[in-house]
Each structure stands twice: as C-alpha cells, then as structure tokens.
Design an enzyme around this catalytic site. Structure first.
Site, PDB file in Angstrom:
ATOM      1  CB  CYS A  71      -1.004  -0.007   1.150  1.00  0.00           C
ATOM      2  SG  CYS A  71      -0.313   0.129   2.819  1.00  0.00           S
ATOM      3  CG  HIS A 121      -4.646   0.095   3.575  1.00  0.00           C
ATOM      4  ND1 HIS A 121      -3.777  -0.717   2.873  1.00  0.00           N
ATOM      5  CD2 HIS A 121      -5.578   0.498   2.683  1.00  0.00           C
ATOM      6  CE1 HIS A 121      -4.186  -0.816   1.623  1.00  0.00           C
ATOM      7  NE2 HIS A 121      -5.284  -0.078   1.475  1.00  0.00           N
ATOM      8  CG  HIS A 133      -6.519   0.286  -1.982  1.00  0.00           C
ATOM      9  ND1 HIS A 133      -6.707  -0.493  -0.875  1.00  0.00           N
ATOM     10  CD2 HIS A 133      -7.552  -0.006  -2.806  1.00  0.00           C
ATOM     11  CE1 HIS A 133      -7.800  -1.224  -1.011  1.00  0.00           C
ATOM     12  NE2 HIS A 133      -8.334  -0.943  -2.182  1.00  0.00           N
TER      13      HIS A 133
END
Length: 157
Positions: A71, A121, A133
């Site tokens: 990520c 994240h 993402h």
C-alpha cells in the site's frame, strides 16, 4: 503478440485509465509555476494518474514498484513519479502529510486507515468515495470504495 502491437494497445489502455481518473475526479490540467496550492494539486493529480496506470499490478509486501506494490509502496512510487518524495511506511506518510478534513478532501489526497490511533493502510483518493490502493496479499492495485469510517486524510505539499 509482438512488441509492436502490444506497446500501442498498452498506451491506449493507460490513456484510458488516465482519462477515467480525470473523469472521476473532474481534474483539469494546471499551469506549471502557479500558486503553491495549484502546484500541489497538479502533483496530486499526476500521482493519481500514476496510481491508476498501475491497475492490476500484484501486491507484494515491501514492494514499491514499478511492477509490484504494497500500500505505501504504491503511494510512495506514485508521488515520486509526480516529483514529490514520501517516507516509506503508511504511518510515516501520515505523519509527514498536511492533515485535512473529510469535507476538505480532494482527488490526489492520501487516505489513511487507522485503528487505535495507528495507521495500518494508505491509498490515494480518486473522488466519489473511492481510492486507488494495493490492498493485501493475493490482490492487485485497484480502484475501490472506501469501506471504513476510520480514515484520516493527508495532503502532500
């Protein structure tokens, strides 16, 4: 398939992805050398286009491109290609960004998912409640609806 036929189709696909990102965000091309806010917006728009161009790239823990990403590796790579350096981890990226409210968020801002005060994240806001993402092992870079209310937003200056 030869390289001669593959490269044009790839260029068409990437152009379509960038056109989609422009359509989703309502973004426009900004003049270089504008105000600092306009320059930051141009960088964010470019980073969003880079992330979109990586659609389908596999997730790999610790990878920061150009063919595999985790990520924070995707956000780091995207902003680096747009001319801005980011720290490596999602938490460090949150710490180094200018925090903005959900009502002030705009396409190209970073979206940080958190739990108990810790960021776990990060993705790039694409507008319309969606982010680009690299989710987790076994998945690929993709556009997805934000699934949690436990998010913070950060702007890269």
């Amino acid at each position: 398939m030869t390289a001669q036929t593959y490269v044009p189709s790839l260029a068409v696909r990437l152009g379509a992805v960038c056109a989609l990102a422009l359509a989703v965000t309502g973004a426009t091309t900004l003049v270089p050398g504008g105000t600092p806010e306009a320059t930051a917006a141009a960088v964010a728009t470019r980073a969003l286009h880079v992330a979109a161009s990586k659609k389908g790239a596999p997730y790999q823990y610790g990878a920061s491109g150009p063919h595999r990403f985790d990520c924070s590796g995707l956000t780091l790579y995207s902003f680096e290609q747009a001319g801005r350096r980011l720290p490596r981890s999602a938490q460090q990226q949150y710490n180094s960004s200018r925090h903005v409210s959900a009502t002030s968020r705009r396409a190209g801002d970073l979206v940080f998912f958190h739990s108990g005060g810790s960021v776990y994240h990060v993705g790039i806001y694409a507008g319309g409640g969606r982010i680009w993402h690299s989710p987790k092992t076994g998945t690929v870079v993709r556009l997805e609806r934000i699934w949690s209310h436990s998010v913070w937003y950060g702007r890269v200056g």
